[in-house]
Write an enzyme that holds these catalytic residues in place. Sequence first.
Site, PDB file in Angstrom:
ATOM      1  CG  ASP A  41      -0.169  -0.003   2.524  1.00 28.97           C
ATOM      2  OD1 ASP A  41       1.066  -0.202   2.482  1.00 28.97           O
ATOM      3  OD2 ASP A  41      -0.805   0.206   3.576  1.00 28.97           O
ATOM      4  CG  HIS A 245      22.673   6.530 -16.097  1.00 31.26           C
ATOM      5  ND1 HIS A 245      21.727   6.334 -17.062  1.00 31.26           N
ATOM      6  CD2 HIS A 245      23.112   7.803 -16.260  1.00 31.26           C
ATOM      7  CE1 HIS A 245      21.601   7.446 -17.786  1.00 31.26           C
ATOM      8  NE2 HIS A 245      22.438   8.350 -17.314  1.00 31.26           N
ATOM      9  CG  ASP A 262      26.405  13.635 -11.655  1.00 31.54           C
ATOM     10  OD1 ASP A 262      25.766  14.601 -11.191  1.00 31.54           O
ATOM     11  OD2 ASP A 262      26.318  13.263 -12.836  1.00 31.54           O
ATOM     12  CG  ASP A 273      23.326  17.760 -13.200  1.00 31.90           C
ATOM     13  OD1 ASP A 273      23.983  16.961 -12.519  1.00 31.90           O
ATOM     14  OD2 ASP A 273      22.978  17.540 -14.381  1.00 31.90           O
ATOM     15  CG  HIS A 354      28.541  11.750 -21.129  1.00 25.03           C
ATOM     16  ND1 HIS A 354      28.808  13.085 -21.009  1.00 25.03           N
ATOM     17  CD2 HIS A 354      29.366  11.126 -20.247  1.00 25.03           C
ATOM     18  CE1 HIS A 354      29.738  13.265 -20.068  1.00 25.03           C
ATOM     19  NE2 HIS A 354      30.098  12.084 -19.604  1.00 25.03           N
ATOM     20  CG  HIS A 358      21.596  18.189 -19.286  1.00 24.75           C
ATOM     21  ND1 HIS A 358      20.958  18.725 -18.200  1.00 24.75           N
ATOM     22  CD2 HIS A 358      22.585  17.388 -18.790  1.00 24.75           C
ATOM     23  CE1 HIS A 358      21.514  18.248 -17.089  1.00 24.75           C
ATOM     24  NE2 HIS A 358      22.519  17.435 -17.418  1.00 24.75           N
ATOM     25  CG  HIS A 365      18.619  15.056 -18.035  1.00 18.71           C
ATOM     26  ND1 HIS A 365      18.755  13.721 -18.265  1.00 18.71           N
ATOM     27  CD2 HIS A 365      19.773  15.444 -17.446  1.00 18.71           C
ATOM     28  CE1 HIS A 365      19.943  13.317 -17.831  1.00 18.71           C
ATOM     29  NE2 HIS A 365      20.569  14.340 -17.317  1.00 18.71           N
ATOM     30  CD  GLU A 383      26.479  16.512 -17.745  1.00 23.70           C
ATOM     31  OE1 GLU A 383      26.729  15.474 -17.134  1.00 23.70           O
ATOM     32  OE2 GLU A 383      25.332  17.008 -17.798  1.00 23.70           O
ATOM     33  CE1 TYR A 387      32.659   9.262 -16.825  1.00 24.74           C
ATOM     34  CE2 TYR A 387      32.578   9.833 -19.158  1.00 24.74           C
ATOM     35  CZ  TYR A 387      32.244  10.113 -17.848  1.00 24.74           C
ATOM     36  OH  TYR A 387      31.501  11.231 -17.556  1.00 24.74           O
ATOM     37  NE  ARG A 396      29.211  13.087 -14.959  1.00 25.29           N
ATOM     38  CZ  ARG A 396      29.077  11.789 -14.763  1.00 25.29           C
ATOM     39  NH1 ARG A 396      29.695  10.931 -15.566  1.00 25.29           N
ATOM     40  NH2 ARG A 396      28.332  11.315 -13.775  1.00 25.29           N
ATOM     41  CD  GLU A 398      26.594  17.784 -14.426  1.00 27.29           C
ATOM     42  OE1 GLU A 398      26.766  16.799 -13.668  1.00 27.29           O
ATOM     43  OE2 GLU A 398      25.582  17.925 -15.131  1.00 27.29           O
TER      44      GLU A 398
HETATM   45  N1  GLY Z   1      23.248  14.042 -13.011  1.00 23.98           N
HETATM   46  C1  GLY Z   1      22.767  13.731 -14.290  1.00 23.98           C
HETATM   47  C2  GLY Z   1      23.503  14.411 -15.332  1.00 23.98           C
HETATM   48  O1  GLY Z   1      24.601  14.876 -15.100  1.00 23.98           O
HETATM   49  O2  GLY Z   1      23.041  14.631 -16.420  1.00 23.98           O
HETATM   50 MN    MN Z   2      25.163  15.445 -13.166  1.00 18.16          MN
HETATM   51 MN    MN Z   3      24.052  16.823 -16.011  1.00 13.60          MN
END
Ligand code: GLY
Ligand code: MN
Ligand code: MN
Length: 448
Positions: A41, A245, A262, A273, A354, A358, A365, A383, A387, A396, A398
């Site tokens: 529930d 991810h 991240d 982000d 990647h 964004h 996003h 970002e 890797y 990374r 960002e």
């Molecule tokens: N944290 C998700 C991205 O960097 O797009």
């Molecule tokens: Mn991120």
């Molecule tokens: Mn991002």
Amino acid sequence: MRHQPVDSSLFSANRKRLACTLEPQSVAVVNANDLLPVNADATLPMQPNSDLFYLSGIEQEESILLLAPNSAHETWREILFIREPNELMRIWEGHKLSRDEASRISGIKTVHWLSDFPAIFRQLMHESNQVYLNQNEHGRASSEMETREDRFVRDCLKRFPLQQYKRLAPLLHRLRLVKSEIELELMQKAVSITNAGFKRVFRYVRPGINEAEIEAEFAHEFIRSHAYFAYSPIVASGSNACILHYQTNDRPCRDGDLLLLDVGAKYANYSADLTRTIPVNGRFTRRQKAVYNAVLRVMRAGIEGAVKGKTHRDWTREAQEHMNEELLELGLLKPRDIRNQTPGSFACRKYFMHGLGHALGLDVHDVGSMAQPFEAGWVLTVEPGLYIPEEGFGIRLENNVLITTEGPKDLTADVPVEAEEIEERMAKNLRRKISIRRNASQKTKRSA
Ligand code: GLY
Ligand code: MN
Ligand code: MN
């Protein structure tokens, strides 16, 4: 709600901007999100609908916003419908918005209980020439679940088959891309809470600590600041950082590993982000630092290059070309790899697979087409990453950048990013820990 009240002029201005883009004699509808079921529930905590928040500031489940800017009934041009609280609700769920409260939050004068919705909606439908309905049109939305909004659309089409229907989402996407002063203040607050989280974590990271314990330090900082995680945090040590991810966050951090973080806070529904990659033992190896500085240079160039009028495609291509050069220097690519690359698959994609960034806003996003050139008021993430599973690490970085007519403004400029600054911060904290431990053991000896 955890956050301070948001000035309702934000929502009134957003409704006014939307009204200017609607065809004459139209009605637009926006629904709240469903409470998402899990097992038995249980449901997840309420996740406010971003479009409904953007237009009204309302975060309560089951709410509906109706906009009919040219309605002959002046009081029906903006109407909010909310659940009518009752005793049972009060006992089990607690406080629900009164009509006055909903009016104060949204700046909407006409607030009805939900039971009034069918009659008012039918009348507005009959006096309107077009009907704008909303759906999640994010380019990468992939859920199979039917939303409350989807059910509403299905029901409307069935009950009013002769109406002319239009899509509300493209109009909202265009508006939401350009951030106003109040939105930027909220985003800056999300960034500053995130920054506090990172600074806290620099104090705790050491060999042996588990990734889960680091996530907990972020949670501590975010929740005490009345914020939430903007997305599932990625706390990835060693080669876990090569899983883009990664979310399990359950491994011990080893001496000599790098740790990719991240993690972003969400304040008043606006997101930050941010990514930093730091050495678990406080010092980068020479190789780690060389790769780190390559990523940092690409990020800095990406920030400088985030200018009005540029397309996302060109911006990304510039970063890919730059990354190719860095990878040659690092010995990870050969000139022949670059000679053989195709326009659709740059050589750097082997290590940087990647996008460069964004849109960011109410959603991490965020919505909005990246096909049109950058405009002042957009907030983008920058970002780049590399890797390298064969070397057991990924890096990374960002940052979050506002595009202005005077050039890019880095909203995350205060978050430490130079390798040496991160090392210094971590060394200071390690020194402090050692001296606390030494003092404690001297005290114990003296009292013995
Ligand atoms: N944290 C998700 C991205 O960097 O797009
Ligand atoms: Mn991120
Ligand atoms: Mn991002």
